[in-house]
Design an enzyme around this catalytic site. Structure first.
Site, short mmCIF file in Angstrom:
data_model
loop_
_atom_site.label_atom_id
_atom_site.label_comp_id
_atom_site.label_asym_id
_atom_site.label_seq_id
_atom_site.Cartn_x
_atom_site.Cartn_y
_atom_site.Cartn_z
N GLY D 149 0.83 -1.19 0.00
CA GLY D 149 0.05 -0.04 0.13
C GLY D 149 0.95 1.32 -0.05
O GLY D 149 1.98 1.44 0.18
N CYS D 150 0.11 2.33 -0.43
CA CYS D 150 1.09 3.58 -0.37
C CYS D 150 1.50 4.12 0.90
O CYS D 150 2.83 4.11 1.07
CB CYS D 150 0.16 4.79 -0.90
SG CYS D 150 -1.53 4.85 -0.26
N TYR D 151 0.70 4.31 2.15
CA TYR D 151 1.38 4.45 3.43
C TYR D 151 2.22 3.44 3.71
O TYR D 151 3.50 4.05 4.33
CB TYR D 151 0.07 4.63 4.48
CG TYR D 151 -0.77 5.79 4.41
CD1 TYR D 151 -0.25 7.12 4.40
CD2 TYR D 151 -2.34 5.49 4.16
CE1 TYR D 151 -1.36 8.22 4.18
CE2 TYR D 151 -2.98 6.90 3.96
CZ TYR D 151 -2.54 8.15 4.02
OH TYR D 151 -3.33 8.97 4.01
N THR D 153 4.32 1.82 2.33
CA THR D 153 5.55 1.93 1.36
C THR D 153 6.54 2.98 2.22
O THR D 153 7.60 2.89 2.53
CB THR D 153 5.23 2.15 0.05
OG1 THR D 153 4.76 1.01 -0.62
CG2 THR D 153 6.70 2.61 -0.64
N ALA D 154 5.85 4.19 2.31
CA ALA D 154 6.55 5.27 2.88
C ALA D 154 6.92 5.07 4.31
O ALA D 154 8.27 5.25 4.67
CB ALA D 154 5.68 6.75 2.86
#
EC number: 1.2.1.38
Lengths: 344, 344, 344, 344
Positions: D149-151, D153-154
């Site tokens: 997911g995007c969150y 990953t960061a």
């Protein structure tokens, strides 16, 4: 009716004073000063004021004319109020300073963060920190007000109940703050251009920001001891608004957190505690003097999260300045500050 | 104090009525209806209203309760006011309709553009087109008001002086209009998502838009004959505001254009003619009922350019509706509509 | 592989050249100059370039080093290329000037609009106006290119077929143009701040803009006679993009307008004619060298409306400059310019 | 050249795959499916693709045609890949799932957060979590990839070095994340309208968000034990980008934090560690597969702050999916992912 003056009226907090005072029943503008724009009609710089202040123009700062006011707002860069406040106070004019000049009680700490000696240390003792939710009685008697900074207002209001009740680990408090670009003022800086600041998010000053000592001073007062704060401000692609996301570790079972916040702010006209678990939006306070708060305890664990939103130009500056004025002169505390936020 | 009702209060024009009426000295809200949100507190949907309407919740539309109001606003999709207005009027309640239901005088033309038969053709004769700058006297006597559309308001106000004086080629008038996204309402449409509409500009309806017959009707009335209008609306990446750029060819030497406009609107509280050659910004009217105008004659040639800005939700909808209410009930025409625009 | 230099690389068109050339298979950057930022790594100013130009830093402009390049781009304010282009041309380096210095064929007209004498009138005859859709063959042979301005590119491409076929009233053409804020460059101006330009729309230069004579020159060439143009640019709250809405009156029955446009641009790699009645969005060309067009004839009347969108920094500046470079050096005309637009 | 299919291509991650793959030298699109838009040309929905995929239209999902692909991307809501992945894998087609279907290793935890039983628990063991910086070797051999997911990953990239070295208090890690609105997808929701989400900032899911278990799973793997994480996502008024601000308490003197991060990511093509104390901007990675990081240690105290930015649609979704594809098929890991960010 009282007469007020505004020193340094061309910036965003200056025009915001004019916008809000246009609807104030007890105030008239005697003078608004600007060295750079002297002679220019205020509504030429700010056409939203057309029809509201016919004939009002920026003027050179004139101490005699300012001293004829009941109160003078300083909407100036730091250092200016140092130079002028003393004379006005001596002549009986009350001073409400929106800059950082009188916020820190320690003149040396001020000098350190602002890179120049404090210009009026003799006035520091008399200066009252203008956060009505903490200092209302002192404000009523004050002759010199240091209006709190925008970040400090949001962070302090969000943490006060937890600090006053000593419920949290005071060594590790985190304030992750997001601000619209008007927080950087009206100066022509590349980093504030729409082409640079729009469609992007970034932190700044993560290793040190001028609002840090002010926040620490306020938190320490509320807690009765020093508070270890990590403060990271972020530039957000919007015009107005601050969203403070505050994280603290509970050191004892806090009971009903929601009740704690509701009781602490029950009589506060400028603080609105939303239902537990809410997510306040900055736009819900746009243009208003309200600080809207919500409390979370994710997963029922030992971390409490407080969300606090304000309009940086109103509760974070000009609105709070007027709230102070109202208290000082015995007006309704929210006079001129009643309109709902513009939404959408 | 009069009692007013709002039918269809969950959309942007509904909440804008509440925002503006919160500061109106002569009005109290008796009911605000919504079939889909009945039972919900208004400030749960619009947290900016927290503290302003304690206890007010959306309710099912109840004709009896609405008929107990002195006036009822319709902030509804087209067709709804057709069905309800007649009954309210019969019971003596005045109706101010913000939808398109009573704007066109020709029921067949309405049916053509809206794809359904007109539901109340018998009321058309009594309906007054609520543009105070044209119909002030009729509005004062009216029982049923058709509040003008947002584009029609900006375009008509910008062209009125030129049409009334017959100074321009009536066959080739151009209205290039730019609107913020609230013009499309609060409906959940992909094309109105921030991810779709931000950072972009596009025209829409260039070959035909529902506001076209309304504008033409108004222009024809002002000119005394049909006007050939090309109208191209554009979706602009901002929340509020309409900027109309109007182009017309002068057919005779017009004399002092600036004086023409200033005289035409000299007594108009909601129209502000800026100095010749100015460039009004939509933000200068954000949240206000003002239409700000400026006139240009590029190169001294035979083309006149008029720039007109309004807030589509205020002068283009809810504010103009209140201006009509004020006229109908003998209040100060701008009661509740005095606050300066939020700028920046 | 050819070597290119960029003079004045810190502005938006300079960095856009770097962004696009990073993907160009035939070009390497020999030097990028900036007096104000000499010594600074390019990726310190533009972190998006980290990893793409290791070791490349801004340098003082050095004519010898620039003359060692096969081609030099000028991404400078007006006046700079006047002073340097001649020397480079003499040494055999080709010059592609993105500024206004060589766009107008008439040195006196240039002096009038730019408020200073033309600095290199002797080069005007050799300068080729770099609009490939008009001057492709001349560009291939050129040694000095005047890259068209952003507004002129959009307006000319949209009107070319109508002018070349003499279908419209040449005395009354209207170009209503909307531009993102990067059109104003990277200079630190108050009017370009996010807090000033966001959430607002305004016209500017309605009575006269420096792109006007350039557009008129191009239109006159296409039409074979002078064209009466009214040009009103607008500042739009977005970073990139120009939307030109063009209005003209048909003077004879034009036949199939769509076919006319499709045929005119059938072989043009940078022009995309959309289906009749489409509404191109500026975001559909964001970051690309494409001009997307659509034709309307509202109500089948005598007014034709052309909608044209470009990215002001690409087809309106740096991309078109590279398209010229490609033609001059015999590369694929769209080399380095193939990536689709970033959408959403 | 390999053939790939895309299931569910109308959403933002689907079109982003098309945008990026347009420049990929080794991939051709065999099919792109959409039940709702079957028959529509892809460039009619996404005009930025005009000219890039002539003739490509959305089609009904056809297992036979998809199974003829070398790899199939799922850009679908959760649940869809559960139903189709097994069959494709059996036929030898590799599956790269951008949804949440195979991210959690525990099928029951998945069922809890997604409110439905896991539809393919038998595939979980074979599924590889597609974070190249952690699982590169496994990805090379994988037949089924769960793209992070995007969150997640960061947050994971920002914390990995600290967790792997066990330098921080694992019970109190804070991830304050800010995301652009495309994180909410292309669905027509009121909360994602420009009129609602622009000019505002708010937290959401502060008491629990579906990305929380995924992040915890990844952090636990890196730390070798459970990690107590508080995760508060915020909706930011921009189209793309995630800014993660990560706070952790150091439990031992960490030595050179900057060197730690630089060494950890020295060979990572998609991670860029900026100089100590930098402030990465989300726009510096807009449109790219890069995660840009910076480390701070405010006041030299015991709190470490990591700032991490990604483009949620690229490194947070479609770009990372392609990075996985490249690894699986032995292409250059960054093939198709080389273009610099669009800035400004």
């Amino acid at each position: 009716m009282i007469k007020v003056g505004i020193v340094g009226g061309t910036g965003y907090t200056g025009v915001e004073l004019l916008r809000l005072l246009a609807g104030h029943p007890e105030v008239e503008i005697e003078a608004i000063t600007s060295r750079s724009e002297a002679g220019l009609a205020v509504d030429e710089l700010y056409p939203n004021l057309r029809g509201h202040y016919p004939g009002l123009a920026f003027s050179e700062p004139d101490p005699v004319r300012l001293a004829a006011c009941d109160a003078v707002f300083f909407a100036t860069p730091h250092g200016v109020a140092h130079a002028l406040a003393g004379e006005l106070l001596e002549r009986g004019t009350r001073v409400i300073d929106l800059s950082a000049d009188f916020r820190l009680k320690d003149a040396e700490e001020w000098a350190q963060w602002y890179g120049q000696p404090h210009g009026a240390p003799g006035l520091l003792e008399a200066a009252v920190y203008g956060l009505p939710e903490v200092n209302r009685d002192a404000i009523r008697q004050a002759r010199l007000i240091a209006v709190p900074g925008c970040y400090p207002t949001a962070v302090q209001l969000g943490l006060l109940p937890l600090l006053e009740q000593r419920l949290i680990d005071l060594d590790h408090v985190i304030a992750d703050c997001k601000s619209g670009v008007t927080g950087a003022g009206r100066g022509a800086k590349v980093s504030s251009l729409l082409a640079e600041a729009s469609e992007s998010m970034k932190a700044y000053g993560a290793s040190g920001h001028r609002h840090l000592p002010e926040i620490r001073q306020g938190l320490a007062q509320a807690a009765g001891q020093a508070v270890g704060l990590t403060f990271v401000p972020h530039l957000t692609p919007m015009i107005r608004g601050i969203h403070a996301t505050l994280y603290a570790r509970l050191t004892s079972e806090p009971g009903d957190l929601q009740a704690l916040f509701e009781q602490r702010f029950a009589d506060e006209p400028a603080v609105d505690v939303m239902p537990f678990g809410s997510h306040p939006e900055t736009r819900s306070v746009k243009g208003t003097d309200i600080c809207r708060l919500a409390v979370h305890r994710p997963g029922g664990g030992d971390t409490v999260v407080v969300l606090a939103v304000i309009d940086n130009l109103v509760k974070g500056a000009s609105g709070q300045a007027i709230q102070n004025l109202n208290l000082m002169f015995g007006f309704d505390e929210m006079a001129g500050l009643q309109a709902p936020a513009l939404m959408p």
